[in-house]
Design a protein around this motif. Structure first.
Motif, PDB file in Angstrom:
ATOM      1  N   GLN A  20       0.699  -1.201   0.009  1.00  8.61           N
ATOM      2  CA  GLN A  20       0.073   0.096   0.155  1.00  8.61           C
ATOM      3  C   GLN A  20       0.833   1.389   0.065  1.00  8.61           C
ATOM      4  N   ASP A  21       1.899   1.184   1.029  1.00  9.04           N
ATOM      5  CA  ASP A  21       2.814   2.441   0.993  1.00  9.04           C
ATOM      6  C   ASP A  21       3.822   2.718  -0.095  1.00  9.04           C
ATOM      7  N   HIS A  22       4.117   1.469  -0.614  1.00  3.88           N
ATOM      8  CA  HIS A  22       5.372   1.568  -1.478  1.00  3.88           C
ATOM      9  C   HIS A  22       5.143   0.793  -2.840  1.00  3.88           C
ATOM     10  N   TYR A  23       3.722   1.086  -3.264  1.00  2.00           N
ATOM     11  CA  TYR A  23       3.148   0.417  -4.469  1.00  2.00           C
ATOM     12  C   TYR A  23       4.007   0.470  -5.736  1.00  2.00           C
ATOM     13  N   ALA A  24       4.521   1.534  -5.999  1.00  3.80           N
ATOM     14  CA  ALA A  24       5.377   1.925  -7.250  1.00  3.80           C
ATOM     15  C   ALA A  24       6.810   1.999  -7.315  1.00  3.80           C
ATOM     16  N   GLU A  25       7.311   1.696  -6.032  1.00  2.00           N
ATOM     17  CA  GLU A  25       8.750   1.599  -5.861  1.00  2.00           C
ATOM     18  C   GLU A  25       9.437   0.367  -6.056  1.00  2.00           C
ATOM     19  N   ALA A  26      10.040  -0.042  -7.256  1.00  2.16           N
ATOM     20  CA  ALA A  26      10.644  -1.442  -7.602  1.00  2.16           C
ATOM     21  C   ALA A  26      11.495  -1.787  -6.467  1.00  2.16           C
ATOM     22  N   ALA A  27      12.311  -0.972  -5.728  1.00  3.94           N
ATOM     23  CA  ALA A  27      13.332  -1.639  -4.821  1.00  3.94           C
ATOM     24  C   ALA A  27      12.714  -2.037  -3.825  1.00  3.94           C
ATOM     25  N   TRP A  28      11.404  -1.858  -3.620  1.00  3.86           N
ATOM     26  CA  TRP A  28      10.708  -2.319  -2.194  1.00  3.86           C
ATOM     27  C   TRP A  28      10.195  -3.748  -2.557  1.00  3.86           C
ATOM     28  N   HIS A  29      10.323  -4.288  -3.898  1.00  2.00           N
ATOM     29  CA  HIS A  29       9.832  -5.461  -4.284  1.00  2.00           C
ATOM     30  C   HIS A  29      10.797  -6.353  -5.068  1.00  2.00           C
ATOM     31  N   PHE A  30      11.841  -5.913  -4.768  1.00  7.37           N
ATOM     32  CA  PHE A  30      13.208  -6.854  -5.914  1.00  7.37           C
ATOM     33  C   PHE A  30      12.848  -6.787  -6.942  1.00  7.37           C
ATOM     34  N   LEU A  78      22.350 -12.215 -10.573  1.00  3.97           N
ATOM     35  CA  LEU A  78      20.844 -11.993 -10.431  1.00  3.97           C
ATOM     36  C   LEU A  78      19.846 -11.010 -11.412  1.00  3.97           C
ATOM     37  N   THR A  79      18.842 -11.455 -11.533  1.00  2.00           N
ATOM     38  CA  THR A  79      17.873 -10.520 -12.385  1.00  2.00           C
ATOM     39  C   THR A  79      16.624 -10.420 -11.630  1.00  2.00           C
ATOM     40  N   SER A  80      15.730  -9.587 -12.136  1.00  2.00           N
ATOM     41  CA  SER A  80      14.273  -9.631 -11.633  1.00  2.00           C
ATOM     42  C   SER A  80      13.484  -9.020 -12.619  1.00  2.00           C
ATOM     43  N   GLY A  81      12.328  -9.071 -12.481  1.00  2.51           N
ATOM     44  CA  GLY A  81      11.571  -8.635 -13.815  1.00  2.51           C
ATOM     45  C   GLY A  81      10.961  -7.183 -13.549  1.00  2.51           C
ATOM     46  N   TYR A  82      10.715  -6.341 -14.744  1.00  2.04           N
ATOM     47  CA  TYR A  82      10.433  -5.227 -14.748  1.00  2.04           C
ATOM     48  C   TYR A  82       8.767  -5.066 -14.566  1.00  2.04           C
ATOM     49  N   LYS A  83       8.340  -4.020 -14.043  1.00  2.00           N
ATOM     50  CA  LYS A  83       6.812  -4.110 -13.884  1.00  2.00           C
ATOM     51  C   LYS A  83       6.288  -2.723 -14.250  1.00  2.00           C
ATOM     52  N   SER A  84       5.443  -2.760 -15.252  1.00  2.00           N
ATOM     53  CA  SER A  84       4.976  -1.256 -15.402  1.00  2.00           C
ATOM     54  C   SER A  84       3.991  -0.694 -14.534  1.00  2.00           C
ATOM     55  N   GLY A  85       4.256   0.470 -14.343  1.00  2.00           N
ATOM     56  CA  GLY A  85       3.673   1.486 -13.400  1.00  2.00           C
ATOM     57  C   GLY A  85       4.752   1.505 -12.221  1.00  2.00           C
ATOM     58  N   GLN A  86       5.870   1.015 -12.303  1.00  2.00           N
ATOM     59  CA  GLN A  86       6.692   1.232 -11.148  1.00  2.00           C
ATOM     60  C   GLN A  86       7.717   2.264 -11.523  1.00  2.00           C
ATOM     61  N   ASP A  87       8.533   2.644 -10.498  1.00  2.00           N
ATOM     62  CA  ASP A  87       9.564   3.775 -10.962  1.00  2.00           C
ATOM     63  C   ASP A  87      10.737   3.300 -11.728  1.00  2.00           C
TER      64      ASP A  87
END
Length: 429
Positions: free
Chosen positions: A109-119, A229-238
Motif C-alpha cells: 500500500q505504501d510503496h506500491y510503485a517503488e521497484a526497490a521495495w519488491h526486488f 541475479l535479475t528480476s522482472g520489470y513491472k509497468s507502473g513502477q518507478d
C-alpha cells in the motif's frame, strides 16, 4: 529473545494489489497459493516450535525433536496446546503475528510503485540495502533500554516483505533449482557486511520472449548467466523496462509478467518470471511458486531464529560472567561469595543460589533452561530485589536482562535498599 517482537495488538487483513506473493487468502488467485500472510505466519510458528522443542516445559505433551516443528497445518493454537498442555492462551502471540503480517502487507500500500521495495526492475542491490538498513535499525531499537516494540514489529514486517519478494521476483530459485540446490536459502541477503551476487548489468538481455498472451509456458525464458541475479520489470513502477520492439527483438530484459504488467505484452522480451501464484495466467513461472514459497518460509524462520536466539544470550552471559570472575579470582579484590539470582514469570519463580566457589556460578549458568517468550515484560525488579536483599554491603551486582520490568512498583523500595547497603549495580547488555 522471541518476546522482543511477539507481542502485539489486534489487526485485520490488508487486501490490495501485490508486487510479489499476494497478501492474503482474499487476494489469492489459486486456492493453493501461498500468500505473504501464510509465509510469515508459518515461518514464525516454525521458529517458535523449534525454540519450544529446545526449551521444553513440564506441561509439554511431546517436545521431542520434530514433535512441534512437525505439527501438521501448524497454527498458534495447535502449537500452544501441545507445548503448554492446553492451559495457556495463544491470543497475545497470535496478535503479535497478525501485527507483523499487517506491516508486511502494508508495504504494498505504501510503496506500491517503488521497484526497490519488491526486488523488481533489477534493483537487487538497492533492495538488499533497504533490508540491511531495516535490520540495523531493528537491532538498534531492540538494544535500547526501553524498546519501542510497535516500531520493531513494523520494521520486521517490512524486512520480511522484502525477504519474501526476493524469492518470488528474482531468479534465485531458478539458479538454485538448475544447480541442484533448490532447498538452499540465500543467507547473505539483508545482512550488513555480507556481499551478494551481482545483478545483470543494463547492457545484458536476461530473457527471451515466451509468447504475447497470458498462460504461455515461460519455464525456459531466462537466458541470464547463472552467476548473475535479475528480476522482472513491472509497468507502473518507478524503474521502467528498457524499450525494445517485440516485432524486431526476441530477447530483452525480463518482465514481471501477469495481467497487471503491460510491459510483459508490449516490450521484448514478452512474458515474465514472477512466481507469485500457481496460476499460469498470473505467474509466468507458476511452476516454481511452491518452491519459492517454501524457501521464503524457511528464510523467515531462520530470520527469527537469528534475531531471537536466547541460547546466544545465555552464552553471552556465561562468557561475560567468566570474564568478570577471572578478573578478581585469586586477588585481594576477590569477593567473599558469589550469588546467582534468576527471575522468571511468574515472580514466585525467582531463585537465589550462593557459593564461595566461582566455578559453581559457571556450572549453574550452564544448567539454565529458557522457555516461554509469549509475554515480554518480566519480573526483573523482583530478581533485583532478591539480589539486593542477600548481597553483602558494598557488593557489585551485575544485571543481565533484555526484558522490561513487569513489577515497576518495586523501584522505590529497591532504590532505598541499594542506597542503604551501598550496592553498585552494573547493567550488562
Amino acid at each position: 529473545m522471541i518476546c522482543l517482537v511477539f507481542y502485539g495488538v489486534l489487526t485485520g487483513l490488508l487486501v490490495g494489489s501485490a508486487r510479489g506473493f499476494l497478501p492474503n487468502s482474499f487476494s489469492a488467485i489459486d486456492i493453493n497459493d501461498y500468500t505473504h500472510t501464510d509465509i510469515t505466519e508459518i515461518g514464525i510458528l516454525k521458529a517458535v516450535a523449534k525454540f519450544f522443542e529446545e526449551n521444553p516445559v513440564q506441561a509439554c505433551r511431546d517436545c521431542s525433536a520434530g514433535a512441534l516443528t512437525g505439527i501438521t497445518d501448524i497454527t498458534a493454537r495447535r502449537l500452544y496446546d501441545q507445548y503448554y498442555g492446553g492451559v495457556v492462551s495463544e491470543k497475545r502471540f497470535q496478535e503479535a503475528i497478525d501485527d507483523i503480517v499487517k506491516q508486511n502487507n502494508k508495504v504494498d500500500q505504501d510503496h506500491y510503485a517503488e521497484a526497490a521495495w519488491h526486488f523488481n526492475g533489477e534493483q537487487i542491490q538497492q533492495s538488499n540495502n533497504k533490508m540491511q538498513t531495516l535490520r540495523d535499525t531493528l537491532l538498534s531499537i531492540l538494544n535500547n533500554t526501553n524498546p519501542n516494540y510497535d516500531a520493531a514489529r513494523e520494521l520486521v514486517g517490512q524486512y520480511l516483505h522484502l525477504l519474501q519478494m526476493f524469492y518470488s521476483n528474482t531468479n534465485w530459485v531458478e539458479i538454485a533449482t538448475s544447480s541442484g540446490s533448490s532447498g538452499i536459502i540465500y543467507k547473505p541477503l539483508g545482512i550488513a557486511g555480507q556481499s551478494i551476487m551481482a545483478a545483470a548489468p543494463p547492457s545484458i538481455d536476461t530473457c527471451r520472449s515466451c509468447g504475447s498472451s497470458l498462460s504461455t509456458d515461460c519455464a525456459t525464458n531466462l537466458i541470464v548467466a547463472a552467476n548473475l541475479l535479475t528480476s522482472g520489470y513491472k509497468s507502473g513502477q518507478d524503474i521502467a523496462k528498457p524499450a525494445k520492439d517485440p516485432a524486431s527483438f526476441s530477447e530483452g530484459k525480463c518482465s514481471h509478467g501477469g495481467p497487471r504488467d503491460a510491459s510483459s505484452t508490449l516490450q521484448a522480451a514478452l512474458g515474465g518470471i514472477n512466481k507469485d501464484s500457481n496460476d499460469a495466467g498470473y505467474s509466468p513461472h507458476h511452476h516454481l511458486h511452491d518452491r519459492a514459497a517454501e524457501l521464503a518460509i524457511e528464510h523467515t524462520r531462520v530470520f527469527f531464529e537469528d534475531e531471537s536466539s536466547m541460547g546466544k544470550d545465555i552464552a553471552a552471559v556465561q562468557n561475560k560472567t567468566a570474564e568478570i570472575v577471572s578478573e578478581t579470582a585469586g586477588t585481594p579484590n576477590a569477593p567473599y561469595n558469589y550469588i546467582l539470582v534468576t527471575f522468571n514469570d511468574p515472580g514466585n519463580q525467582t531463585t537465589v543460589q550462593k557459593t564461595t566457589n566461582p566455578a559453581d556460578i559457571q556450572r549453574w549458568l550452564g544448567e539454565i533452561k529458557v522457555h516461554g517468550g509469549d509475554d515480554c515484560p518480566e519480573f526483573s525488579l523482583t530478581g533485583i530485589q532478591a539480589a539486593s536483599t542477600v548481597a553483602m554491603p558494598n557488593s557489585n551486582v551485575f544485571v543481565f536482562t533484555d526484558a522490561t520490568p513487569k513489577d515497576p512498583q518495586k523501584i522505590n523500595y529497591i532504590t532505598s535498599l541499594i542506597t542503604e547497603k551501598k550496592l553498585r549495580y552494573i547493567g550488562i547488555s
